[in-house]
Design a protein around this motif. Structure first.
Motif, short mmCIF file in Angstrom:
data_model
loop_
_atom_site.label_atom_id
_atom_site.label_comp_id
_atom_site.label_asym_id
_atom_site.label_seq_id
_atom_site.Cartn_x
_atom_site.Cartn_y
_atom_site.Cartn_z
N VAL A 32 0.94 -0.78 0.15
CA VAL A 32 0.35 -0.09 -0.20
C VAL A 32 0.82 1.08 0.02
N ILE A 58 4.17 -2.00 -5.40
CA ILE A 58 3.53 -0.49 -6.21
C ILE A 58 4.23 0.15 -6.66
N ALA A 59 4.47 0.82 -7.89
CA ALA A 59 5.10 1.19 -8.18
C ALA A 59 4.66 3.05 -8.33
N SER A 60 4.13 3.29 -9.11
CA SER A 60 3.80 5.00 -8.81
C SER A 60 3.05 5.14 -7.90
N PRO A 61 3.22 5.74 -6.52
CA PRO A 61 1.93 6.36 -6.22
C PRO A 61 1.08 7.34 -6.07
N ARG B 261 9.76 5.30 -9.35
CA ARG B 261 8.98 5.01 -9.42
C ARG B 261 7.67 5.59 -9.99
N ILE B 262 7.66 6.45 -10.05
CA ILE B 262 6.33 6.75 -11.08
C ILE B 262 6.70 6.82 -12.76
N LYS B 264 8.60 3.81 -13.59
CA LYS B 264 8.81 2.64 -13.11
C LYS B 264 7.17 2.28 -14.21
N SER B 265 6.03 2.56 -13.40
CA SER B 265 4.78 2.95 -13.83
C SER B 265 4.71 3.43 -15.40
N PRO B 342 2.29 8.96 -13.94
CA PRO B 342 2.51 8.12 -14.94
C PRO B 342 2.26 8.02 -17.22
#
Lengths: 174, 354
Positions: A32, A58-61, B261-262, B264-265, B342
């Motif tokens: 989460v 989870i990649a993008s939050p 992280r963003i 990666k999506s 993303p």
């Protein structure tokens, strides 16, 4: 994957509603992310949080097209309604929002959360009423998993457990 | 299994610092990192440490200078404008060869700017925000767990090389909550001895002096060479990057920290559209993971590189430098505290990249 945006006035418990989902996810061994808006928000201003729940890491939050929108007040509904994914779920706090949702490609649930919370004697728990309705219609967690989560999260404030559970159940059983 | 807790990035950094041995914190409040001093203010007390809310950022970094000189595991944290104020102290700490940890939860700028997430402090962090020939280990975590893992070992690394470790985050990383596993408390009794620390223990073999003043050019030049050797050693050992779906990638997206992280999506979304996208994310931004980027520059499959950052274009310079300009590099950025989704990166790639 579930991508949820909860939005409303500061003081309505929108951040803690999102946190309840975050805690439930952790307790049920799901990944989460909970990302709040922050800054000049205050009681009466607008606040929102983005919650992503997934079995996989989870990649993008950051959420552009939420699967679910919980709108606790009118400005929040106006701000986010267009972004909700086709076929998504929208929960509207009809105690404060008299408009109907102007989209027929999403499932909309109206919850008169403030009246229900008032009726059960816990005016501050309108967020938990909506949480109950959300869990019922999304099936993200079971009723028992959420009740267990409420018990754990409020363990240090035991006197609130029963009234919060009652608020959750009132929303769940609508 | 280790205990699992739902924590904000800022809180997790503070707890991991304490478990990693931190016993001194000095800082001055600034959004979006206030949960760090708030947490430290009660938590350090529990473990016999010391918390000081200083009168200014300049005072705070100099208190860290003093505590580190006395051999303590000391840290400060701030956000962009506050980190600018600390630069003089950081340079002095490097000149005096002292280990410490500095956290920068970057906000938008220049000037007072805003309080929302940004990556506009890249140059300041990796190219030297203070004066003189110095380097730090600068790490850019992308999740709350990575914050914990990096903070936990931060003093071990700082003490190994006798230099500051900087955590380069942003407002998003400070505010996001995720479930983390916390490692056990390190025992300060096991920390290596510091024969250089001014501990006031009495007469030792050598006189111990903490100083960064070298008036004689030959002496300072010798010191510069000594420091450079340490920086070279650090560069050899510590450079680190994450690679994702790189093997057959034709378009390589690259970003650091939360933006990594963003993106990666975005890579997953592009793959769903049949576009062979991959990601390289530096975990250390100094030392820059040169070898990993050189390899990307040399990969036959790679047609184009896209850097994504929350700035007007800073990180892109290192990407070009270390891929040795062997591939075209495009830039996609947001600034002012706005964050790309993303989908925005996907749209950019579909429109701008052939």
């Amino acid at each position: 994957m579930e991508r949820l945006i909860v939005a409303g006035f500061g003081g309505q418990g929108v951040l803690s509603l999102g946190q309840m989902i975050a805690y439930a996810s952790m307790f049920e061994n799901k990944n989460v992310t909970w990302l709040p808006s922050y800054g000049p928000e205050m009681r009466g201003g607008t606040a929102n949080c983005s919650v992503v729940v997934d079995e996989a890491p989870i990649a993008s939050p950051i959420i552009a097209t939420p699967d679910t929108l919980i709108a606790m007040n009118k400005p929040s509904l106006d701000k986010f309604i267009a972004s909700v994914k086709k076929g998504g779920l929208v929960l509207v706090n009809s105690s404060l929002i008299s408009d109907k949702v102007n989209r027929d490609d999403v499932k909309t649930i109206y919850v008169n959360a403030n009246e229900i919370a008032h009726k059960i004697g816990n005016d501050k728990a309108s967020n938990l009423v909506v949480l109950g309705a959300y869990i019922k219609h999304s099936g993200l967690f079971t009723k028992d998993e959420m009740l267990k989560t409420i018990e754990k999260v409020f363990a240090a404030k035991a006197k609130f457990i029963e009234s919060n559970k009652a608020a959750f159940l009132a929303g769940y059983e609508l | 299994m280790a205990e699992k807790k739902l924590m904000k990035g800022n809180e997790a950094i503070a707890e991991a610092a304490i478990r990693g041995g931190c016993r001194f914190y000095a800082g001055y409040p600034i959004t979006p990192q206030n949960e760090i001093p708030e947490y430290m203010s009660w938590r350090l007390n529990e473990v016999g440490g010391h918390f000081v809310q200083a009168e200014s950022e300049v005072a705070a970094i100099n208190m860290v200078y003093g505590a580190a000189g006395a051999g303590g595991r000391a840290m400060t944290s701030s956000s962009s404008p506050g980190i600018s104020l600390k630069q003089e102290g950081i340079s002095y700490i490097c000149g005096a060869e002292l280990p410490c940890v500095i956290v920068n939860m970057v906000r938008s700028g220049p000037g007072l700017g805003g309080i929302q997430p940004c990556q506009g402090d890249y140059f300041q962090a990796v190219k030297g925000g203070g004066h003189g020939d110095y380097r730090m280990l600068v790490v850019a975590p992308n999740s709350v767990q990575e914050c914990v893992d990096i903070m936990y070992d931060a003093w071990d690394k700082a003490e190994k090389y006798r230099l500051p470790v900087m955590i380069l985050g942003d407002g998003m990383l400070g505010q996001i909550m995720e479930a983390v596993e916390l490692p056990p408390m390190k025992d300060p009794a096991t920390f290596p001895k510091k024969p250089w620390a001014t501990t006031g223990e009495g007469t030792g073999e050598n006189r111990r002096i903490i100083n960064s003043l070298y008036i004689v050019p030959d002496e300072l030049e010798a010191m510069n060479h000594k420091l450079q050797k340490v920086y070279d050693e650090m560069a050899k050992n510590e450079a680190k990057a994450e690679e994702y779906l790189l093997d057959d990638a034709e378009i390589v997206l690259t970003a650091y920290g939360t933006v990594g992280r963003i993106v990666k999506s975005s890579v997953d979304m592009l793959r769903e559209k049949g576009i062979k996208a991959g990601l390289i994310r530096p975990i250390t931004v100094y030392p820059f993971p040169k070898d990993a980027f050189k390899k990307v520059g040399e990969m036959k499959s790679v047609k184009e590189i896209v850097t994504v950052e929350l700035s007007m274009g800073q990180y892109i310079e290192d990407v070009k430098l270390y891929t040795e300009c062997k591939k075209p590099v495009k830039f996609y950025g947001r600034s002012g505290g706005n964050i790309m989704a993303p989908e925005d990166v996907v749209d950019f790639v579909l429109k701008e990249v052939k």
